[in-house]
Design a protein around this motif. Structure first.
Motif, short mmCIF file in Angstrom:
data_model
loop_
_atom_site.label_atom_id
_atom_site.label_comp_id
_atom_site.label_asym_id
_atom_site.label_seq_id
_atom_site.Cartn_x
_atom_site.Cartn_y
_atom_site.Cartn_z
N LEU A 15 -39.97 37.70 9.04
CA LEU A 15 -39.25 37.33 7.82
C LEU A 15 -37.75 37.48 8.06
O LEU A 15 -37.31 38.51 8.58
CB LEU A 15 -39.67 38.26 6.67
CG LEU A 15 -41.15 38.22 6.31
CD1 LEU A 15 -41.47 39.32 5.30
CD2 LEU A 15 -41.52 36.86 5.75
N CYS B 64 -35.10 36.00 0.77
CA CYS B 64 -36.42 36.43 1.25
C CYS B 64 -36.68 37.90 0.91
O CYS B 64 -37.74 38.24 0.40
CB CYS B 64 -36.50 36.19 2.76
SG CYS B 64 -38.09 36.64 3.44
N VAL C 225 -40.67 41.17 -0.98
CA VAL C 225 -40.17 39.95 -0.34
C VAL C 225 -40.72 38.72 -1.04
O VAL C 225 -41.75 38.77 -1.71
CB VAL C 225 -40.56 39.89 1.16
CG1 VAL C 225 -39.97 41.07 1.92
CG2 VAL C 225 -42.07 39.80 1.35
N PRO D 161 -41.74 32.75 2.50
CA PRO D 161 -41.40 31.34 2.62
C PRO D 161 -42.66 30.48 2.43
O PRO D 161 -43.78 30.95 2.61
CB PRO D 161 -40.88 31.21 4.06
CG PRO D 161 -40.49 32.60 4.44
CD PRO D 161 -41.41 33.52 3.69
#
Length: 168
Positions: free
Chosen positions: A143, A149, A162, A165
């Protein structure tokens, strides 16, 4: 120091060689913030406390002179010793910044409430750091350490939230 028995110590470098004949030591920083060596007043080596008389950067190391280590014979037995300081002595970081040791081992959870895994490594890429996270299934995912993020870090709760994506 009243922190001495709290057990919260962090290794910030390692003595790699004597320097010259006056007891100076070459210390290789093992911290993402080596400039802290300019400010340290005390170091802990092999269970002993030493007062720092001087510390200056030299290529990729710091040349440090400790009280009581006045010649090469005093310096040589210290080679290979980890340099430690109490966690409480670490320079304070700006809000939202953390030392690597505070992040490694955090449980990473997604903003949807799912546990992603455990943060195992921080990879420095030059642009932004990348966090390696090991999932419960043993996979590793990576990440980017960017605000879109990494939404929040709670070292006290040992968690990092987080936003995964889309490719996950």
């Amino acid at each position: 120091m009243n922190d001495m028995n709290s057990g919260k110590w962090i290794t910030v470098g390692r003595i790699v060689a004597p320097h010259g004949v006056r007891g100076d030591l070459r210390v290789l920083p093992e911290t993402e913030r080596p400039a802290m060596f300019k400010k340290l007043k005390k170091l802990f080596l092999g269970g002993r406390t030493y007062d720092v008389r001087s510390s200056r950067p030299h290529k990729n190391v710091y040349i440090i002179h400790l009280a009581g280590v006045e010649d090469r014979n005093g310096a040589e037995p210290l080679v290979g010793t980890p340099v430690e300081i109490p966690v409480a002595e670490l320079p304070k970081l700006p809000e939202g910044e953390y030392y690597y040791f505070q992040l490694i081992g955090l449980t990473v959870v997604s903003d949807t409430g799912d546990t992603v895994g455990t943060l195992t490594e921080i990879i420095e890429t030059g642009a932004n750091n990348v966090y390696a996270v090991k999932t419960a299934e043993g996979k590793e995912i990576y990440l980017p350490a960017i605000p879109s993020c990494v939404l929040s870090v709670q070292p006290e709760e040992k968690t990092m939230t987080v936003h995964l994506p889309e490719w996950e």
